[in-house]
Design an enzyme around this catalytic site. Structure first.
Site, PDB file in Angstrom:
ATOM      1  N   LYS A 127       0.863  -1.187   0.000  1.00 19.43           N
ATOM      2  CA  LYS A 127       0.000   0.000   0.000  1.00 19.43           C
ATOM      3  C   LYS A 127       0.893   1.227   0.000  1.00 19.43           C
ATOM      4  CE  LYS A 127      -4.506   0.748   0.061  1.00 19.43           C
ATOM      5  NZ  LYS A 127      -5.506  -0.031  -0.700  1.00 19.43           N
ATOM      6  N   ASP A 167      -6.849   4.335  -5.111  1.00 22.80           N
ATOM      7  CA  ASP A 167      -7.551   4.214  -3.836  1.00 22.80           C
ATOM      8  C   ASP A 167      -8.216   5.570  -3.598  1.00 22.80           C
ATOM      9  OD1 ASP A 167      -7.583   2.172  -1.371  1.00 22.80           O
ATOM     10  OD2 ASP A 167      -7.456   4.173  -0.509  1.00 22.80           O
TER      11      ASP A 167
END
Length: 443
Positions: A127, A167
């Site tokens: 991430k 995201d």
């Protein structure tokens, strides 16, 4: 609670001070995994496998400097957390938001390990992102920021190393700017990012994937319990891609959606949303109160959607948005299912209330895996130089979500036939990663 659990969690807390989200995520997972290890594979304790899986393989932090439209220098911080590559290249989104910090990115990367494992695709967990806020910025400012961000990130990623996606705050526009800079720096056109536009290497239904996948998972849960979504009343939080496409798919399956929300408040439409109404919500640019001027509905400033009676609640906004009192209210109002469209949207206290009530509960690492599933399918299409049809991608997505459900059932069903989907997701995601890590030695 075993002594190993206490020792392990104490070690995580000591090594990661001031990182509450990451500690919360690790504790939630290992509560299920440690009893499984102690019963089935005690040697994993000696191999320090949990200690290894909860420690990132690599954390990259860097400065991002860029010029705004007034030629003023701005400084942000960029990150990439490469958590685990036992199953494949690191895979996980980039988040641009002022709320981004290392704790949040480590929790998301840790969750991504298990989510990606559950898809059955060869994907590791990672991430990244920045504390940059794209809201209120011009396209040129966003482009300059993305180019500066990628000028550092490009040296740490690659189609077989680390494949970021979008995201919160990173959509097709941002992915385009990031990809363009990567291509310029590397002088090649490769599938190093997913979430690209369909006309230049992206996959169809990528924007829809998380919301669609969430409903495919919930539909399968209800089928497992000899029930269906037809006629069910659904409350949804959020007003972005996940919430929008979850609502669209819910309507197509015969359910009635009565709320959408953002950080400012909630729209409650007793008559239920239609596709036309949802499209109008999308056009409001966060000013949800305007909805009541066109349609008979209520806007509740500063309120979450969990106070309205429903059969199914879908938290699709952000982490820890559904707390203990929200869970108690939903259950008291007859809610029979809570399924997470966001990452860790339920607090640890809320989860305890939900599990105690024995209603259906779909954790995000299983229920919202549709986004990364289609990202994985995009990587496959890039490797073979093809673009699959919408129907083919959607069919693959539905099968992946059904397979994830069945994995959760396999590892989460007790001797009385009761299914704990959280336990099933945690153990089911862990087993595959653990096997790969053991096979690859102490690395």
């Amino acid at each position: 609670m075993s002594s190993y659990f206490k020792t392990f969690t104490a070690g995580v807390e000591q090594r990661n001070p001031h990182q509450p989200e990451f500690i919360q995520a690790v504790k939630e997972v290992v509560e299920d995994i440690i009893p499984y290890i102690e019963e089935h594979a005690k040697e994993l304790i000696d191999q320090k496998l949990l200690e290894r899986i909860s420690e990132p393989e690599r954390v990259i932090s860097f400065r991002v400097t860029w010029l705004d439209d007034k030629n003023r220098v701005q400084v942000n911080r960029g990150y990439r957390v490469q958590m685990n590559s036992a199953l494949g290249p690191y895979k996980g989104g980039l988040r641009f938001s002022p709320t981004v910090n290392l704790s949040i990115l480590k929790f998301l990367a840790f969750e991504q390990i298990f989510k990606n494992s559950l898809t059955g695709l060869p994907l590791g967990g990672g991430k990244g992102g920045s504390d940059f806020d794209p809201k209120g910025k011009s396209d040129n400012e966003i482009m300059r920021f993305c180019q500066s961000f990628m000028t550092e990130l490009f040296r740490h990623i690659g189609s077989e190393t680390d494949v970021p996606a979008g995201d919160i705050g990173v959509g097709e526009r941002e992915i385009g700017f990031l990809f363009g800079q990567y291509k310029r720096l590397q002088n090649n056109f490769t599938g190093v990012l997913t979430g690209k536009g369909p006309s230049w290497g992206g996959s169809y239904i990528r924007p829809e994937a998380t919301g669609f996948g969430l409903l495919y998972f919930v539909e399968r849960m209800f089928y497992e319990n000899q029930n269906s979504l037809k006629g069910k009343v659904i409350t949804i939080s959020g007003a972005g891609n996940v919430a929008y496409y979850a609502a669209i798919k819910a309507l197509s399956l015969g359910a009635k959606v009565i709320t959408v929300s953002n950080s400012n408040g909630t729209i409650y439409d007793e008559n239920g949303f239609t596709v036309e109404k949802l499209d109008y919500v999308n056009s409001l640019n966060r000013n949800l109160a305007e909805y009541t001027k066109r349609y008979p509905a209520e806007y509740h400033e500063g309120k979450k959607p969990w106070g309205f009676k429903c059969d199914i609640a879908l938290p699709c906004a952000t982490q820890n948005e559904l707390d203990e009192q929200d869970a108690k209210t939903l259950i008291a109002n007859g809610c029979m299912c809570i399924a997470e469209g966001a990452n860790m949207p339920s607090t640890a206290e809320a989860i305890k209330v939900i599990l105690k009530a024995k209603i259906l509960y779909a954790p995000g690492k299983a229920a919202n895996a549709g986004g990364v599933a289609v990202s994985g399918l995009e990587m496959s299409q890039n490797r073979i130089g093809q673009q699959w049809s919408t129907d083919k991608v959607d069919a693959r997505l539905k099968k992946i979500m059904h397979d994830i459900h069945d994995t959760c059932v396999h590892y989460g069903k007790d001797s009385n036939g009761v299914i704990n989907y959280l336990k099933g997701a945690n153990i089911g995601g862990f087993v595959k990663v653990a096997d790969a890590m053991r096979a690859q030695g102490v690395v």
